[in-house]
Scaffold this motif. Structure first.
Motif, short mmCIF file in Angstrom:
data_model
loop_
_atom_site.label_atom_id
_atom_site.label_comp_id
_atom_site.label_asym_id
_atom_site.label_seq_id
_atom_site.Cartn_x
_atom_site.Cartn_y
_atom_site.Cartn_z
N THR A 17 8.68 2.77 -8.92
CA THR A 17 9.74 1.81 -9.28
C THR A 17 10.54 1.41 -8.04
O THR A 17 10.80 0.23 -7.81
N ASP A 18 10.92 2.41 -7.24
CA ASP A 18 11.69 2.10 -6.03
C ASP A 18 10.86 1.40 -4.97
O ASP A 18 11.37 0.58 -4.21
N LEU A 19 9.56 1.73 -4.91
CA LEU A 19 8.68 1.03 -3.96
C LEU A 19 8.58 -0.44 -4.34
O LEU A 19 8.74 -1.33 -3.50
N MET A 20 8.36 -0.71 -5.62
CA MET A 20 8.25 -2.10 -6.07
C MET A 20 9.59 -2.83 -5.96
O MET A 20 9.63 -4.04 -5.79
N GLY A 21 10.69 -2.07 -6.00
CA GLY A 21 12.01 -2.66 -5.86
C GLY A 21 12.46 -2.83 -4.42
O GLY A 21 13.52 -3.38 -4.15
N GLY A 22 11.65 -2.34 -3.48
CA GLY A 22 11.95 -2.51 -2.06
C GLY A 22 12.90 -1.48 -1.48
O GLY A 22 13.35 -1.63 -0.35
N GLN A 23 13.18 -0.38 -2.22
CA GLN A 23 14.08 0.65 -1.69
C GLN A 23 13.40 1.55 -0.66
O GLN A 23 14.07 2.20 0.13
N VAL A 24 12.08 1.63 -0.70
CA VAL A 24 11.31 2.40 0.28
C VAL A 24 10.21 1.51 0.83
O VAL A 24 9.85 0.49 0.24
N THR A 25 9.67 1.90 1.99
CA THR A 25 8.70 1.05 2.69
C THR A 25 7.29 1.14 2.13
O THR A 25 6.62 0.13 1.97
N VAL B 263 0.09 1.86 0.10
CA VAL B 263 0.62 0.67 -0.54
C VAL B 263 2.04 0.37 -0.07
O VAL B 263 2.80 1.28 0.26
N VAL B 264 2.36 -0.90 -0.06
CA VAL B 264 3.70 -1.38 0.26
C VAL B 264 4.12 -2.34 -0.86
O VAL B 264 3.30 -2.75 -1.69
N ASN B 265 5.38 -2.69 -0.87
CA ASN B 265 5.91 -3.66 -1.82
C ASN B 265 5.14 -4.98 -1.71
O ASN B 265 4.70 -5.37 -0.62
N GLY B 266 4.97 -5.66 -2.84
CA GLY B 266 4.23 -6.93 -2.85
C GLY B 266 4.83 -7.99 -1.96
O GLY B 266 4.13 -8.91 -1.52
#
Length: 198
Positions: A94-102, A31-34
């Protein structure tokens, strides 16, 4: 897993239990950020190969299932992602959805709601077949045959449990697994129903 990761594991994951039954398999999902620019596994892999070490992935911690699953995907596809371990799956997501990780490669059941809500994008599931919950998401094996990764879900008892007790419980589980409602409940949690006795 603990035996492979710890010099002094607290228990023997094989001999320390009497296995009763496996009743399902739980795949993982890439999964990646939306809002990520990556819309397919091929997009992510191409960018990763063009810029080795640029992209990172979140896990629930070193040695967690999401850590090992991402490492296996890296190995299967020959890419270089940087591991960012978190203290649990909640902060990682939380960080994935916030874009801090790929990206991340967590268990399917923990991400379906976010994928359906659009806060995460699913690029591939790791099971042998497509997930009933995400039927439009391809499997890893569709990109590279033989690339299958899943964990089993089952019931075990203390070691040296009398065989007649193990077999009786396994028979009851097998009977329950034939119930359409039971199968529907498992599928709703991201588990593919599969019965295998002791």
């Amino acid at each position: 897993v603990s035996a492979a990761l710890s010099a002094k594991p607290m228990f023997d994951g094989v001999a320390g239990f009497s296995h009763v039954a496996t009743f399902g398999v739980l795949p993982f999902v890439v999964v990646v950020n939306g809002k990520s620019p990556f819309n397919s596994l091929q997009d992510l892999l191409a960018a990763s190969r063009a810029s080795p070490g640029k992209f990172n992935y979140a896990s629930a911690g070193t040695g967690s299932a999401s850590h090992l699953s991402a490492e296996l995907v890296k190995e299967a596809f020959g890419v270089d992602w940087v591991h960012v371990p978190y203290r649990g799956s909640g902060p990682a997501m939380t960080d994935l959805m916030g874009g801090q990780v790929t990206l991340s490669v967590p268990g399917l059941s923990s991400t379906v709601a976010q994928v359906k809500a659009g806060s995460l994008k699913a690029l591939a599931v790791t099971g042998a077949v497509r997930s009933p919950q995400l039927p439009n998401v391809p499997t890893l094996a569709e990109s590279k045959p033989g690339s299958v990764l899943a964990t089993w879900v089952g019931i075990s008892m203390p070691p040296k449990t009398p065989p007649q007790i193990v077999n009786k419980l396994a028979a009851l589980i097998e009977q329950a697994m034939k119930d359409p409602d039971m199968q529907a409940q498992l599928v709703a949690q991201g588990v593919t129903p599969v019965f295998e006795g002791p």
